[in-house]
Scaffold this active site. Structure first.
Site, short mmCIF file in Angstrom:
data_model
loop_
_atom_site.label_atom_id
_atom_site.label_comp_id
_atom_site.label_asym_id
_atom_site.label_seq_id
_atom_site.Cartn_x
_atom_site.Cartn_y
_atom_site.Cartn_z
N MET A 155 61.60 49.13 -1.01
CA MET A 155 60.82 49.37 0.21
C MET A 155 61.66 49.00 1.44
O MET A 155 61.43 48.01 2.11
CB MET A 155 59.51 48.58 0.18
N GLY A 156 62.68 49.84 1.69
CA GLY A 156 63.45 49.74 2.92
C GLY A 156 62.91 50.72 3.94
O GLY A 156 61.74 51.11 3.89
N ARG A 157 63.76 51.14 4.86
CA ARG A 157 63.31 52.09 5.89
C ARG A 157 62.87 53.42 5.29
O ARG A 157 61.87 53.99 5.69
CB ARG A 157 64.42 52.29 6.92
N ILE A 158 63.66 53.93 4.32
CA ILE A 158 63.29 55.20 3.69
C ILE A 158 62.01 55.02 2.88
O ILE A 158 61.11 55.87 2.91
CB ILE A 158 64.44 55.73 2.82
N SER A 237 67.97 58.00 -4.59
CA SER A 237 68.73 56.81 -4.18
C SER A 237 70.16 56.92 -4.68
O SER A 237 71.03 57.44 -3.99
CB SER A 237 68.06 55.54 -4.70
N ARG A 238 70.42 56.45 -5.88
CA ARG A 238 71.72 56.54 -6.52
C ARG A 238 71.53 56.90 -7.98
O ARG A 238 70.67 56.34 -8.66
CB ARG A 238 72.48 55.20 -6.42
N GLU A 267 78.90 62.72 -9.97
CA GLU A 267 78.65 63.90 -9.14
C GLU A 267 79.96 64.58 -8.78
O GLU A 267 80.95 63.91 -8.52
CB GLU A 267 77.88 63.50 -7.88
N HIS A 286 72.31 66.44 -4.32
CA HIS A 286 72.49 65.32 -3.38
C HIS A 286 72.39 65.79 -1.92
O HIS A 286 73.35 65.68 -1.14
CB HIS A 286 73.82 64.63 -3.64
#
Length: 322
Positions: A155-158, A237-238, A267, A286
């Site tokens: 739960m960061g900015r994104i 995310s990753r 990737e 991506h």
């Protein structure tokens, strides 16, 4: 003063760099593939600054050849492709572009969620294959997003921006994070919970954790077992945060319902990747931040970081401890 640009960037956007006194811009003239590692290492030997991106391998060997390098500015939020210890030891500043791509990535994340929930890729393929012959009472029925449960890991900015979109669909918002996020709890009524609890009750598990040693393959066989067999995984995310073999097995066996993936461990992935064999996977290349407005702003920040680094000013956004 040599500035290495590792991908083709529109000339108009590079104007501030060209206006630097004695600036020599060396740019790789291909947009859709990375600069070969051997050439990257060779160019770094005489570079004062580098405009890089996530596909550039700025590892120990590469950075040890960089005798004049003062600043690395990457067109990305993440910087796990850069050897931070070597950079710090050599006094190289590292800039990145956080905050800029928040809304674009949140848009893309929610688009993935909607698309897999309502079987949009399957519907398009049905038309392309000339298989749509009649309306069917339960044909291509999916999961109703409105009023369902979303579990956000990271739960960061994104994450908060995704939660705001979820609130517009009257979704119950659950989240797991290293720390409580009081703003999310107050603004969208998000409920903090442990990872297992989130996995057990969420209809949509949205992975937005950063890539690091602590999050490497944080979702694997045991975690997929805890999810509902009607649940979907969304990862923007990753790719390293997911055990892809375990995900493949969970999707193929019906342990979970489907997945929307914007990122992968390696990737680009090939067309033979096992996950692409499955009808319940929506895979995209991506493109989380790929809006024109966002990418142009990212370029501007990247360039400003370079200029500031070369003129001994504070970077707009500097990687901590770099």
């Amino acid at each position: 003063m040599k500035i290495l640009v590792t991908r083709k960037i529109p000339a108009a956007l590079l104007k501030p760099l060209n206006e630097l006194p004695n600036a020599e811009i060396v740019m790789f003239e291909k947009e859709d593939e990375p600069m070969p590692y051997e050439r990257l290492v060779e160019e770094l030997k005489t570079a004062d600054a580098v405009f890089s991106n996530l596909s550039d391998k700025l590892d120990k060997h590469a950075l040890e050849q960089a005798h004049n390098l003062k600043v690395i500015s990457t067109l990305a939020v993440g910087f796990d492709n850069i050897d931070l210890e070597v950079a710090k030891a050599k006094g190289i500043k590292i800039g990145h572009t956080p905050y800029v791509l928040t809304e674009a990535t949140a848009d893309l994340t929610f688009a993935l969620l909607l698309a897999v929930a309502r079987n949009l890729p399957q519907g398009q393929q049905m038309i392309k294959n000339d298989q749509w012959k009649s309306w069917s009472p339960f044909g291509l029925t999916g999961k109703q997003v409105y009023g369902s449960k979303i579990g956000i890991i990271g739960m960061g900015r994104i994450g908060l921006s995704v939660a705001r979109r979820a609130k517009g669909f009257s979704m119950a918002v659950f989240y797991h994070n290293r720390n409580r996020h009081e703003e999310a709890e107050k603004e969208v009524g998000a409920t903090y919970c442990q990872l297992d609890e989130l996995l057990e009750q969420s209809d949509f598990v949205v992975l937005l954790a950063p890539g690091s040693k602590s999050t490497y393959r944080m979702l694997g066989k045991e975690q997929f077992k805890k999810m509902k067999n009607t649940a979907y995984l969304i990862n923007s995310s990753r790719g390293t945060n997911v055990d892809e073999q375990a995900l493949y097995e969970a999707l193929k066996s019906g342990e979970i319902k489907g997945a929307g993936l914007d990122v992968f461990e390696k990737e680009p992935i090939s067309a033979e990747h096992p996950l692409l064999e499955l009808d319940n996977v929506l895979a995209i290349p991506h493109i989380g931040s790929a809006s024109v407005e966002t990418r142009e702003e990212m370029v501007q920040v990247t360039i400003t970081n370079i200029i500031n680094g070369l003129t001994n000013k504070e970077l707009v956004y500097e990687v901590p401890n770099s």
